[in-house]
Design an enzyme around this catalytic site. Structure first.
Site, PDB file in Angstrom:
ATOM      1  N   LEU A   1      12.236 -39.633   1.703  1.00 38.51           N
ATOM      2  CA  LEU A   1      11.927 -38.474   2.550  1.00 38.51           C
ATOM      3  C   LEU A   1      10.525 -37.940   2.241  1.00 38.51           C
ATOM      4  O   LEU A   1       9.775 -37.558   3.144  1.00 38.51           O
ATOM      5  CB  LEU A   1      12.988 -37.377   2.361  1.00 38.51           C
ATOM      6  CG  LEU A   1      12.887 -36.238   3.371  1.00 38.51           C
ATOM      7  CD1 LEU A   1      13.123 -36.726   4.798  1.00 38.51           C
ATOM      8  CD2 LEU A   1      13.879 -35.123   3.042  1.00 38.51           C
TER       9      LEU A   1
ATOM     10  N   GLU B   1      12.396 -31.481  -2.442  1.00 37.51           N
ATOM     11  CA  GLU B   1      12.824 -32.027  -3.734  1.00 37.51           C
ATOM     12  C   GLU B   1      13.170 -33.504  -3.641  1.00 37.51           C
ATOM     13  O   GLU B   1      13.910 -34.020  -4.463  1.00 37.51           O
ATOM     14  CB  GLU B   1      13.993 -31.212  -4.286  1.00 37.51           C
ATOM     15  CG  GLU B   1      13.599 -29.812  -4.701  1.00 37.51           C
ATOM     16  CD  GLU B   1      14.504 -29.230  -5.784  1.00 37.51           C
ATOM     17  OE1 GLU B   1      15.117 -29.983  -6.556  1.00 37.51           O
ATOM     18  OE2 GLU B   1      14.600 -27.987  -5.831  1.00 37.51           O
TER      19      GLU B   1
ATOM     20  N   THR C   1      19.401 -38.593  -1.629  1.00 40.68           N
ATOM     21  CA  THR C   1      19.578 -37.747  -2.824  1.00 40.68           C
ATOM     22  C   THR C   1      20.937 -37.052  -2.770  1.00 40.68           C
ATOM     23  O   THR C   1      21.628 -36.938  -3.795  1.00 40.68           O
ATOM     24  CB  THR C   1      18.431 -36.717  -2.906  1.00 40.68           C
ATOM     25  OG1 THR C   1      17.207 -37.441  -3.007  1.00 40.68           O
ATOM     26  CG2 THR C   1      18.588 -35.785  -4.089  1.00 40.68           C
TER      27      THR C   1
ATOM     28  N   ARG D   1      12.175 -22.987  -6.880  1.00 41.61           N
ATOM     29  CA  ARG D   1      13.174 -22.764  -5.823  1.00 41.61           C
ATOM     30  C   ARG D   1      13.198 -21.291  -5.423  1.00 41.61           C
ATOM     31  O   ARG D   1      13.277 -20.960  -4.240  1.00 41.61           O
ATOM     32  CB  ARG D   1      14.568 -23.169  -6.315  1.00 41.61           C
ATOM     33  CG  ARG D   1      14.792 -24.639  -6.350  1.00 41.61           C
ATOM     34  CD  ARG D   1      16.213 -24.939  -6.791  1.00 41.61           C
ATOM     35  NE  ARG D   1      16.412 -26.376  -6.936  1.00 41.61           N
ATOM     36  CZ  ARG D   1      17.480 -26.916  -7.480  1.00 41.61           C
ATOM     37  NH1 ARG D   1      18.467 -26.153  -7.942  1.00 41.61           N
ATOM     38  NH2 ARG D   1      17.591 -28.223  -7.565  1.00 41.61           N
TER      39      ARG D   1
ATOM     40  N   GLU E   1       0.834  -1.203   0.000  1.00 36.64           N
ATOM     41  CA  GLU E   1       0.000   0.000   0.000  1.00 36.64           C
ATOM     42  C   GLU E   1       0.870   1.255   0.000  1.00 36.64           C
ATOM     43  O   GLU E   1       0.556   2.242  -0.676  1.00 36.64           O
ATOM     44  CB  GLU E   1      -0.906   0.034   1.245  1.00 36.64           C
ATOM     45  CG  GLU E   1      -1.919  -1.096   1.329  1.00 36.64           C
ATOM     46  CD  GLU E   1      -1.392  -2.309   2.074  1.00 36.64           C
ATOM     47  OE1 GLU E   1      -0.192  -2.640   1.925  1.00 36.64           O
ATOM     48  OE2 GLU E   1      -2.179  -2.944   2.810  1.00 36.64           O
TER      49      GLU E   1
HETATM   50  N1  LIG Z   1      13.446 -37.360 -10.222  1.00 41.04           N
HETATM   51  C1  LIG Z   1      13.326 -36.687  -9.108  1.00 41.04           C
HETATM   52  O1  LIG Z   1      12.473 -35.805  -9.004  1.00 41.04           O
HETATM   53  C2  LIG Z   1      14.232 -36.984  -7.966  1.00 41.04           C
HETATM   54  C3  LIG Z   1      14.312 -36.082  -6.906  1.00 41.04           C
HETATM   55  C4  LIG Z   1      15.131 -36.394  -5.838  1.00 41.04           C
HETATM   56  C5  LIG Z   1      15.832 -37.578  -5.825  1.00 41.04           C
HETATM   57  N2  LIG Z   1      15.744 -38.408  -6.881  1.00 41.04           N
HETATM   58  C6  LIG Z   1      16.462 -39.700  -6.870  1.00 41.04           C
HETATM   59  O2  LIG Z   1      16.043 -40.370  -5.702  1.00 41.04           O
HETATM   60  C7  LIG Z   1      17.091 -41.210  -5.273  1.00 41.04           C
HETATM   61  C8  LIG Z   1      17.333 -40.990  -3.797  1.00 41.04           C
HETATM   62  O3  LIG Z   1      16.139 -41.207  -3.094  1.00 41.04           O
HETATM   63  P1  LIG Z   1      16.118 -41.943  -1.686  1.00 41.04           P
HETATM   64  O4  LIG Z   1      14.690 -42.279  -1.433  1.00 41.04           O
HETATM   65  O5  LIG Z   1      17.135 -43.002  -1.701  1.00 41.04           O
HETATM   66  O6  LIG Z   1      16.667 -40.830  -0.722  1.00 41.04           O
HETATM   67  P2  LIG Z   1      16.055 -39.511  -0.036  1.00 41.04           P
HETATM   68  O7  LIG Z   1      14.585 -39.589   0.072  1.00 41.04           O
HETATM   69  O8  LIG Z   1      16.685 -38.349  -0.681  1.00 41.04           O
HETATM   70  O9  LIG Z   1      16.713 -39.642   1.377  1.00 41.04           O
HETATM   71  C9  LIG Z   1      16.287 -40.654   2.229  1.00 41.04           C
HETATM   72  C10 LIG Z   1      17.111 -40.627   3.465  1.00 41.04           C
HETATM   73  O10 LIG Z   1      16.816 -39.445   4.205  1.00 41.04           O
HETATM   74  C11 LIG Z   1      17.150 -39.693   5.564  1.00 41.04           C
HETATM   75  N3  LIG Z   1      16.071 -39.261   6.421  1.00 41.04           N
HETATM   76  C12 LIG Z   1      16.180 -38.399   7.447  1.00 41.04           C
HETATM   77  N4  LIG Z   1      15.040 -38.264   8.095  1.00 41.04           N
HETATM   78  C13 LIG Z   1      14.150 -39.057   7.484  1.00 41.04           C
HETATM   79  C14 LIG Z   1      12.794 -39.357   7.717  1.00 41.04           C
HETATM   80  N5  LIG Z   1      12.089 -38.808   8.712  1.00 41.04           N
HETATM   81  N6  LIG Z   1      12.197 -40.241   6.914  1.00 41.04           N
HETATM   82  C15 LIG Z   1      12.870 -40.802   5.899  1.00 41.04           C
HETATM   83  N7  LIG Z   1      14.171 -40.559   5.614  1.00 41.04           N
HETATM   84  C16 LIG Z   1      14.797 -39.694   6.413  1.00 41.04           C
HETATM   85  C17 LIG Z   1      17.318 -41.203   5.706  1.00 41.04           C
HETATM   86  O11 LIG Z   1      18.704 -41.503   5.803  1.00 41.04           O
HETATM   87  P3  LIG Z   1      19.530 -41.164   7.142  1.00 41.04           P
HETATM   88  O12 LIG Z   1      18.553 -41.278   8.266  1.00 41.04           O
HETATM   89  O13 LIG Z   1      20.592 -42.172   7.172  1.00 41.04           O
HETATM   90  O14 LIG Z   1      20.031 -39.773   6.941  1.00 41.04           O
HETATM   91  C18 LIG Z   1      16.812 -41.750   4.380  1.00 41.04           C
HETATM   92  O15 LIG Z   1      17.442 -42.932   3.983  1.00 41.04           O
HETATM   93  C19 LIG Z   1      18.285 -40.867  -6.123  1.00 41.04           C
HETATM   94  O16 LIG Z   1      18.401 -41.843  -7.135  1.00 41.04           O
HETATM   95  C20 LIG Z   1      17.929 -39.542  -6.737  1.00 41.04           C
HETATM   96  O17 LIG Z   1      18.541 -39.363  -7.999  1.00 41.04           O
HETATM   97  C21 LIG Z   1      14.968 -38.131  -7.945  1.00 41.04           C
END
Ligand SMILES: NC(=O)c1ccc[n+]([C@@H]2O[C@H](COP(=O)([O-])OP(=O)(O)OC[C@H]3O[C@@H](n4cnc5c(N)ncnc54)[C@H](OP(=O)(O)O)[C@@H]3O)[C@@H](O)[C@H]2O)c1
Length: 358
Positions: free
Chosen positions: A294, A289, A199, A187, A56
């Site tokens: 997660l 992301e 990730t 972002r 405003e």
């Molecule tokens: N195409 C897309 O849009 C996109 C986007 C992102 C990722 N990706 C792909 O996704 C893959 C990775 O995914 P991801 O599922 O393995 O990993 P993520 O979801 O990125 O991370 C999972 C990790 O986060 C940690 N974490 C911390 N607090 C958590 C909670 N409350 N609940 C769950 N996890 C928690 C855990 O490890 P700790 O507890 O050990 O820390 C868990 O193993 C990669 O291949 C990447 O390239 C693709």
């Protein structure tokens, strides 16, 4: 009163408000158009950054004496309190405005009451014009005020068969360059960008905004319970944007900029505690992301407000799904979404949806 002219002016105010997305937290985005006594636009403004003048005030400054006897169209109820800047209701009264039309009532208990102040000063006040459009434009802030935690938008890019990576883990790139540019805009609109340790390990993502003029960089957040995924030299630790690594209270790390959080019973860190910690740092909107693990934890915690999926005309047939197990075992428990927008972005289809009942 020309209703069509009122709608045009308010629609412009909604457009102006959007220019502030990503730069105003913990404040809302607000746009304002001032017309003179004969209905000509004489001033425009939007809230550009927290601590700066409200919409405003910008619009009234632009209008000068021409505001006298005119109308102010504002996307949000003019504030009534003196924070870092003076109350807008008072500024409108002093400028001699004779009518104020605002779209959305201010739900913030500290700021509400502006409409009453204006009415008490003899100003005609109207509310609700283009309320839905203005609400949608301020979705993040309004959600954060209503829920007490940041608004969470979960974004992913998947193949048409719902995979976010191939079986061998390769994931660059599933979506088109246009979609990736669109993500930089998301972002820029967010206060924080969040990824999981999986990730961080797989992709070493940078997470800063590139290619968006005037963007305020979001806080980059990696949820890394054991402090084992983000190592010195990780791209997310460069100085392009601030960074916060969320780790467990007992994690062993020498990294600066860590926040220590309680563990969740199901493993990982507590999602509500993470969101509380971000809220305490002024974060009102989060772009989640991924990855799928997660994202599932956020959904299971009821902490996703909006889903933005980029669907690429690609098939993989194997590889991780966009969403991991979110604790849904039967169809009656499925999260039903309400689609609010679909768009072609490059060769992809972008679907924006809210969670029904959220
Ligand atoms: N195409 C897309 O849009 C996109 C986007 C992102 C990722 N990706 C792909 O996704 C893959 C990775 O995914 P991801 O599922 O393995 O990993 P993520 O979801 O990125 O991370 C999972 C990790 O986060 C940690 N974490 C911390 N607090 C958590 C909670 N409350 N609940 C769950 N996890 C928690 C855990 O490890 P700790 O507890 O050990 O820390 C868990 O193993 C990669 O291949 C990447 O390239 C693709």
């Amino acid at each position: 009163m020309d209703r069509q002219a009122d709608i045009t002016a308010m629609r412009r105010a909604v457009e102006l408000a959007a220019r502030g997305l990503g730069a105003t937290s913990p404040n809302p985005v607000v746009g304002c158009v001032v017309t003179d006594a004969s209905g000509h636009v004489v001033g425009e403004g939007w809230h550009q950054r927290a601590g700066g003048p409200h919409a405003e005030v910008h619009a009234l400054r632009a209008a000068g004496v021409l505001a006298r006897g005119g109308t102010a169209f504002v996307t949000l109820e003019p504030c009534n309190h003196t924070g870092r800047t003076g109350p807008c209701a008072q500024a409108l009264i002093e400028a001699g405005i004779s009518r104020v039309v605002y779209a959305v009532a201010d739900p913030n208990p500290q700021a509400t009451g502006g409409a009453d102040t204006l009415r008490a000063a003899g100003i005609e006040v109207g509310q609700g014009l283009l309320e839905d459009e203005a609400e949608a434009g301020n979705l993040a802030w309004l959600t954060s005020v209503r829920t007490g935690r940041p608004f969470v938008r979960w974004k992913y890019a998947a193949t048409l068969d719902g995979r976010i990576a191939a079986a061998d883990g390769t994931s660059r790139w599933i979506s088109s360059a246009d979609s990736r540019a669109d993500v930089h805009r998301l972002r820029a609109e967010a206060d924080a960008v969040v990824v999981g340790s999986g990730t961080a390990r797989a992709d070493d993502p940078h997470l800063a905004v590139r290619g968006v003029e005037g963007a305020v960089q979001p806080l980059r957040v990696v949820v890394d319970t054991e402090a084992s995924a983000v190592k010195p030299g990780a791209r997310v630790l460069d100085d392009a944007a601030p960074t916060l690594i969320a780790v467990a209270e007992d994690a062993d790390t020498a990294l600066p900029d860590v926040v220590r959080l309680p563990r969740a019973a199901a493993g990982g860190l507590s999602v509500p505690a993470l969101l509380d910690a971000l809220h305490a740092r002024g974060v009102r909107s989060v772009l989640l992301e991924g990855g799928p693990t997660l994202a599932a934890a956020f959904l299971a915690a009821g902490a996703v407000d909006q889903v933005v999926g980029y669907l690429a005309p690609v098939l993989l047939g194997a590889g991780p799904n966009a969403l991991a197990d979110a604790g849904i075992t039967t169809l009656t428990d499925a999260l039903r979404l309400h689609v609010t927008d679909t768009a072609r972005v490059g060769t992809d289809l972008r679907i924006t949806a809210t969670i029904q009942g959220a």
